[in-house]
Design a protein around this motif. Structure first.
Motif: not given
Length: 475
Positions: A265-281
């Motif tokens: 039930x762990x969440x090793x990866x998460x992106x919030x709705x307000x994350x900007x463009x190219x937050x991770x590329x």
């Protein structure tokens, strides 16, 4: 043999019927309710307007084609055999309780409620046209209302089988313990079912649009694979057996996008709705960009809001390495001020003596170097400043208690070093505080100045006395 239309309106009759029609005679008419017999041979078109029952008989045509019209309710228990093309218009209902056999290259057209309680056989190539609904299966016991669909399969376990040169396939309804619709491969007791729809599945559970896009829960898929749900739509990837059980879920909702470990039930990866463009590329070469679509280093961070920084934090107690740089050779990191155009390099020298060097971008040598033996070299000036420094100008204040030289002499004799100056043992044990040492030495210099000035006053007085004595001796 006469081949003209014939009309049957039969009273009760029994025996073997051979119905022939003369080409110039009108159709014969028999007015009764039941036609019973053991055989019926039709060589022309026939119309049955009453109720006809054929026991253990067959209806055959010997020409290329003929038409059988049934306006009453008729039953052919012996079956029907067509040697050529046959068209059946059964507005009143036709029940064939036996095989319906069609000869080679024949075409059969069934128009109306036709019930076949047997097999539909073709000796070779066969074409059939059915105008109206058809019911197939053990549940089709009698002619009733037309089915809503052109074909009704009614049985305890209805299905359709497909058999040819390759594997056998079937469409199975409610075949197992679960009410379902399934497409299965294979025959026997254990066919495989690659596609199953369980009874009660919600509307639009699977939708394939005209452009090939697949929708789950939607009739308007906006991507090649589109999942719609009222609460946290997810896709799960699960391994059972093999090298161990493991499941991963891809989840999206109003709180963000998550990769969830279904085992923990762990969440090793998460992106919030307000994350900007190219937050991770992740670029094609494997470089990772945070805030940039074109990373130029293995890890490239760009911010334009003044918060570009890296924080390493560990809440567990104990000492540990928090930052390390390893290279098969010398290494350095750079501090670059793009506004002023100045650059500083912190370098681990590649060649002996492998010094630690601080230098700017001007090619005039290092500003500071430190060897592994602890030798610090600063080509320029060395300035120490601290808000905690107590510069000993207070020595020159009138109320300062300047110890007599006799006390200083006694302290040196007992301690082996000057007062207020650390001993050699203290420096070896605690190290040398350069700022404190400089202030201590300055204090001693100022005290020495006071001692020297006092001695100067005493010398001046002694010189005056000496001059007076010399003057008295000269008289």
């Amino acid at each position: 043999m006469i081949q003209s239309p014939i009309s049957i309106r039969a009273n009760t009759a029994t025996g073997l019927f051979l119905l022939l029609a003369a080409p110039l005679l009108p159709p014969s008419v028999v007015s009764a309710q039941t036609l019973q017999g053991t055989g019926l041979l039709i060589t022309g078109d026939a119309t049955v307007t009453g109720n006809a029952t054929l026991l253990n008989s067959s209806v055959q045509n010997q020409l290329n084609s003929f038409e059988l019209t049934v306006t009453g309710s008729s039953t052919f228990i012996g079956g029907m055999t067509a040697l050529g093309q046959i068209t059946v218009q059964a507005s009143g209902g036709l029940d064939v309780r036996g095989p319906l056999s069609v000869a080679a290259n024949a075409t059969t057209t069934l128009d109306g409620p036709v019930q076949i309680n047997g097999t539909l056989e073709a000796t070779s190539s066969f074409a059939a046209a059915m105008k109206g609904g058809a019911c197939i299966g053990s549940g089709c016991n009698s002619l009733g209302p037309l089915p809503d669909a052109p074909l009704l399969v009614k049985d305890t376990t209805p299905g359709i089988e497909f058999s040819g040169n390759g594997p056998d396939w079937d469409i199975s309804i409610n075949a197992g313990s679960i009410d379902s619709f399934a497409i299965r491969e294979g025959s026997g007791s254990f066919p495989t079912a690659p596609f199953t729809i369980e009874s009660g599945a919600p509307e639009n559970s699977l939708w394939i649009a005209a452009d090939g896009r697949i929708g789950l829960g939607t009739t308007l898929p906006q991507a090649d694979f589109h999942v719609v749900s009222g609460d946290s739509p997810a896709i799960m990837l699960q391994q059972l057996g093999g090298f161990g059980n493991q499941g991963w879920e891809l989840i999206g909702n109003e709180a963000g996008f998550f990769v969830r470990n279904s085992e923990t039930a762990g969440l090793p990866f998460a992106v919030d709705p307000g994350a900007p463009g190219n937050a991770l590329r992740i670029a094609g070469g494997g470089d990772i960009g945070l805030g940039t679509s074109a990373p130029s280093a293995p890890l490239h961070i760009i911010r334009s809001n003044g918060n570009a920084r890296i924080l390493l934090e560990d809440s567990s107690p104990g000492v540990q390495e928090m930052f390390a740089m390893r290279n098969h050779g010398g290494s350095y990191f750079t501090l670059d001020n793009t506004q002023s155009g100045t650059t500083w390099f912190f370098t681990h020298e590649n060649s002996a003596p492998n010094r630690f060097i601080i230098a700017d971008a001007v090619a005039d040598g290092p500003e500071m170097s430190l060897t592994a033996d602890g030798v610090l070299t600063v080509p320029g000036g060395f300035v120490v400043g601290s808000t905690a420094l107590n510069v000993p100008d207070y020595v020159f204040e009138p109320e300062y208690d300047l110890k007599p030289l006799s006390e200083v002499s006694a302290f040196i004799a007992e301690q082996g070093h000057l007062p207020d100056v650390p001993s050699a043992a203290e420096v070896e044990d605690q190290g040398l505080d350069m700022a404190r040492m400089q202030m201590a030495l300055l204090k001693k210099v100022e005290e020495l100045t006071l001692y020297t000035l006092a001695q100067e006053v005493e010398l001046t007085r002694l010189r005056a006395l000496e001059a007076r004595l010399e003057a008295l001796e000269a008289r």
